[in-house]
Scaffold this active site. Structure first.
Site, mmCIF file in Angstrom:
data_model
loop_
_atom_site.group_PDB
_atom_site.id
_atom_site.type_symbol
_atom_site.label_atom_id
_atom_site.label_comp_id
_atom_site.label_asym_id
_atom_site.label_seq_id
_atom_site.Cartn_x
_atom_site.Cartn_y
_atom_site.Cartn_z
ATOM 1 N N ILE A 48 0.682 -1.325 -0.090
ATOM 2 C CA ILE A 48 -0.135 0.135 0.060
ATOM 3 C C ILE A 48 0.804 1.231 0.174
ATOM 4 O O ILE A 48 1.870 1.213 0.557
ATOM 5 C CB ILE A 48 -1.074 0.156 1.149
ATOM 6 C CG1 ILE A 48 -2.073 1.231 1.245
ATOM 7 C CG2 ILE A 48 -0.361 -0.028 2.514
ATOM 8 C CD1 ILE A 48 -3.246 1.204 2.178
ATOM 9 N N CYS A 49 0.408 2.291 -0.572
ATOM 10 C CA CYS A 49 1.080 3.537 -0.620
ATOM 11 C C CYS A 49 2.392 3.498 -1.400
ATOM 12 O O CYS A 49 2.610 2.997 -2.432
ATOM 13 C CB CYS A 49 0.944 4.185 0.693
ATOM 14 S SG CYS A 49 1.140 5.855 1.056
ATOM 15 N N HIS A 50 3.624 3.933 -0.559
ATOM 16 C CA HIS A 50 4.772 3.984 -1.174
ATOM 17 C C HIS A 50 5.354 2.623 -1.084
ATOM 18 O O HIS A 50 6.420 2.518 -1.494
ATOM 19 C CB HIS A 50 5.642 4.978 -0.330
ATOM 20 C CG HIS A 50 5.390 6.553 -0.703
ATOM 21 N ND1 HIS A 50 4.035 6.885 -0.183
ATOM 22 C CD2 HIS A 50 5.925 7.361 -1.412
ATOM 23 C CE1 HIS A 50 4.234 8.262 -0.504
ATOM 24 N NE2 HIS A 50 5.276 8.377 -1.415
#
Length: 196
Positions: free
Chosen positions: A112-114
């Site tokens: 998730i995300c970065h």
């Protein structure tokens, strides 16, 4: 109280200082509520400190260091985001080796995300449709991925999401994928078992 859908499933959450707090804590809580056993795995021992949007957050106990964690002991891997966390982990060769072992074994993973930076580092983004924090779009496309702006994307044994707001969808899909993978593994073992 655990519902049992993932009872006995072992999940590693790979993180170091600067992980986005909600992106580790909420999936962990969700998976454990489904009966999974989880370990926070880190390059460092002791505790790792979360990042809560714009400031330092809570500390979390490290269950296993990368030196002590055996990927064969786990059924699935979750990679929480956080700029500091993701950027640090992609420079740690043992972290890359740990992630790569899940890919090579055909085990399900979620980022998730970065955290998708780690997929680039181990050449696991190529050929996949996925999502991430928007600033990673060019990095992922340059690494051969098809990037889309959606709350959650499931491509084979990989689940990706963009940000903390996507956690309800992310959690739902990782539990579904991890559970499906477990059932497929049980069926394969049953077929391979000798008949008396």
């Amino acid at each position: 109280m655990a519902t049992g859908q993932l009872m006995g499933l072992r999940v590693a959450l790979l993180a170091t200082d600067g992980f986005e707090q909600s992106e580790l804590m909420e999936p962990r809580k969700y998976l454990e509520a489904q009966g999974a056993d989880t370990d926070v795995v880190s390059p460092k021992s002791g505790k790792v400190r979360g990042w809560k949007m714009k400031q330092w957050g809570d500390e979390v106990d490290v269950d296993k260091t990368l030196d002590d964690a055996d990927p064969n002991d786990y059924d699935a891997l979750v990679l929480p985001g956080g700029v500091i966390n993701a950027d640090t982990l992609r420079t740690v060769p043992k972290a890359g080796k740990f992630i790569r072992s899940f890919i090579d074994a055909g085990k399900p993973m979620a980022a998730i995300c970065h955290a998708s930076w780690a997929l680039i580092e181990v050449d696991a983004a190529r050929g996949h449709k996925l999502t991430s924090w928007p600033s990673l779009k060019t990095d992922l496309e340059n690494a051969g991925a098809q990037w889309v702006d959606e709350e959650v994307v499931v491509d084979g044994k990989l689940v990706t999401s963009r940000k903390p707001d996507d956690l309800p969808a992310f959690n739902r899909e990782i539990a579904r994928l991890f559970g499906e993978n477990r059932r497929e593994g049980a069926r394969a073992r049953a077929k391979a078992a000798p008949v008396d």
